[in-house]
Design a protein around this motif. Structure first.
Motif, PDB file in Angstrom:
ATOM      1  N   GLY A 108      -5.687 -13.967   1.898  1.00  6.33           N
ATOM      2  CA  GLY A 108      -5.254 -13.435   0.756  1.00  6.33           C
ATOM      3  C   GLY A 108      -6.628 -13.205  -0.369  1.00  6.33           C
ATOM      4  N   ALA A 111     -10.248 -13.015   0.746  1.00  3.12           N
ATOM      5  CA  ALA A 111     -10.304 -11.627   0.411  1.00  3.12           C
ATOM      6  C   ALA A 111      -9.894 -11.003  -0.934  1.00  3.12           C
ATOM      7  CB  ALA A 111      -9.056 -10.858   1.069  1.00  3.12           C
ATOM      8  N   ALA A 115     -13.117  -8.099  -2.781  1.00  2.00           N
ATOM      9  CA  ALA A 115     -12.607  -7.309  -3.113  1.00  2.00           C
ATOM     10  C   ALA A 115     -13.605  -6.329  -4.027  1.00  2.00           C
ATOM     11  CB  ALA A 115     -11.541  -6.860  -3.070  1.00  2.00           C
ATOM     12  N   ALA A 274      -5.610  -9.174  -0.749  1.00  2.00           N
ATOM     13  CA  ALA A 274      -4.608  -8.236   0.743  1.00  2.00           C
ATOM     14  C   ALA A 274      -4.371  -7.014   0.086  1.00  2.00           C
ATOM     15  CB  ALA A 274      -4.015  -8.751   1.668  1.00  2.00           C
ATOM     16  N   PHE A 277      -8.512  -5.347  -0.164  1.00  2.00           N
ATOM     17  CA  PHE A 277      -9.415  -5.456   0.679  1.00  2.00           C
ATOM     18  C   PHE A 277     -10.071  -4.715   1.828  1.00  2.00           C
ATOM     19  CE2 PHE A 277     -11.447  -7.996   4.386  1.00  2.00           C
ATOM     20  CZ  PHE A 277     -13.106  -8.226   4.185  1.00  2.00           C
ATOM     21  N   TRP A 278      -9.095  -4.076   2.711  1.00  3.14           N
ATOM     22  CA  TRP A 278      -9.481  -3.137   3.895  1.00  3.14           C
ATOM     23  C   TRP A 278      -9.531  -1.950   3.761  1.00  3.14           C
ATOM     24  CZ3 TRP A 278      -6.655   0.663   6.025  1.00  3.14           C
ATOM     25  CH2 TRP A 278      -7.225   1.135   7.837  1.00  3.14           C
ATOM     26  N   CYS A 312     -10.760  -6.802  10.257  1.00  3.25           N
ATOM     27  CA  CYS A 312     -10.052  -6.835   9.061  1.00  3.25           C
ATOM     28  C   CYS A 312      -9.159  -5.676   8.362  1.00  3.25           C
ATOM     29  CB  CYS A 312     -11.744  -6.434   8.163  1.00  3.25           C
ATOM     30  SG  CYS A 312     -13.055  -7.069   8.309  1.00  3.25           S
ATOM     31  N   THR A 316      -6.191  -8.467   6.365  1.00  2.00           N
ATOM     32  CA  THR A 316      -5.508  -7.443   5.978  1.00  2.00           C
ATOM     33  C   THR A 316      -3.968  -7.957   5.636  1.00  2.00           C
ATOM     34  OG1 THR A 316      -7.351  -5.983   4.922  1.00  2.00           O
ATOM     35  CG2 THR A 316      -4.986  -5.165   4.459  1.00  2.00           C
ATOM     36  N   ALA A 320      -1.676 -10.704   3.450  1.00  2.76           N
ATOM     37  CA  ALA A 320      -0.309  -9.366   2.550  1.00  2.76           C
ATOM     38  C   ALA A 320       0.935 -10.266   3.366  1.00  2.76           C
ATOM     39  CB  ALA A 320      -1.027  -8.066   2.922  1.00  2.76           C
TER      40      ALA A 320
END
Length: 340
Positions: A108, A111, A115, A274, A277-278, A312, A316, A320
């Motif tokens: 996380g 990520a 981001a 998290a 990001f995705w 990805c 994520t 999370a």
């Protein structure tokens, strides 16, 4: 504000010894940070942030270089540290389940570091139309990602070489280093300035979105749309918008209060990273690229882009889960407004 607190603790350790109980409250420094942000938040829009963004970037390079230099010096010094190819040893340093959760939390944090898509369009909007904005941003993104990845990898590898399995979460604020104290102080000041700029870079798009939406919803409302010119000595004319002034101030105060009530920095970073990001950094860009290129379904490129997106997504989800577990553990032992 952890960095200002770290400066005070650094001076305390230098004066009283590394094992002294240098307990300092974060809250006065967090209030100072919030006051600074209230003032800077009145910068009208993202286009006026170039000087602050440049300053923050310089500070980032400065404290990263200091951390790397101190890590190299420690490694060269020959101090023996315990290292393993897999990090903390299960059953000795940590339990198996806890190691899994920490791995998820680390994902996380990573990520969150990448981001940046939430400000990408805002940055592109500040560029001149010649050369083409998309070409400039493609080159800038490539250089930026390569540079930050290089620094992240160097900090991670050299930091682990210097401290081994006992490496602190943050070498500078976590006091992996104590001396030279003045250099540690300078590095922490750089971090503080960097975070001041970073707050604005990420907050300004939110400010702009809310204000644009409000203006479109209530175009005749003077409270939302009226700009009041005010002469400021030596600075020229500044236009005050009452809605902008009040709502941005409330936003900063609320975020500051939340930070003071729930000071779980790394776990919150992991959760935010998290969550963003995705969908923002991977899914939407990939889908837009596929649509723009009009890729055939199940073609080679289409297939690999879909695989990338799904991988990805898994990252994520586990990140999370790790962040939520970390927050749950923190809450169990947390006492609000207690100085650590």
């Amino acid at each position: 504000m952890y960095q200002r607190r770290a400066v005070k603790r650094s001076n305390c350790f230098h004066k009283n010894g590394h094992h002294a109980k240098c307990i300092t409250s974060n809250y006065p420094f967090m209030v100072i940070f919030a006051c600074i942000q209230i003032i800077l938040s009145q910068i009208p829009n993202f286009h006026k942030l170039s000087w602050l963004s440049i300053l923050a970037a310089i500070m980032s390079f400065a404290y990263s270089s200091i951390g790397l230099g101190l890590s190299i010096a420690k490694v060269i010094g020959g101090a023996h540290v315990k290292t393993t190819s897999t990090g903390l040893i299960v059953g000795v340093d940590i339990s198996g389940s806890e190691k899994v959760w920490r791995t998820f939390q680390a994902l996380g944090d990573i990520a969150f570091a990448y981001a940046y898509s939430t400000v990408l369009v805002e940055i592109q909007d500040t560029l001149k139309s010649s050369p083409p904005e998309n070409k400039v941003m493609k080159k800038a993104s490539l250089i930026g990602v390569m540079t930050t990845t290089l620094f992240y990898m160097m900090c991670g590898c050299l930091g682990y070489a210097a401290f081994g399995n006992k490496a602190p979460g943050n070498f500078l604020t976590g006091f992996g280093f104590y001396e030279p104290f003045w250099l540690i102080d300078f590095a922490n000041v750089c971090i503080a300035v960097h975070l001041i700029g970073a707050y604005q870079v990420f907050a300004q798009p939110i400010f702009g979105f809310v204000e644009k939406w409000s203006s479109e919803q209530w175009p005749e409302n003077n409270f939302i749309n009226r700009e009041i010119p005010v002469e400021i000595p030596c600075c020229g004319t500044y236009c005050i918008n009452l809605f902008r002034l009040i709502w941005r101030t409330v936003y900063v105060i609320v975020t500051a209060l939340l930070a003071m009530i729930f000071p779980f920095f790394n776990d919150f970073l992991g959760l935010i990273g998290a969550a963003s990001f995705w969908p923002l950094t991977v899914y939407f860009p990939v889908e837009m690229y596929i649509a723009r290129r009009k890729m055939k379904k199940y073609s080679f490129t289409w297939t690999w882009l879909k695989i990338l997106s799904w991988v990805c997504l898994v990252v994520t989800l586990v990140a999370a889960a790790g962040a939520i577990q970390g927050l749950a553990q923190d809450v169990k032992t947390y006492k609000p407004f207690k100085t650590q």
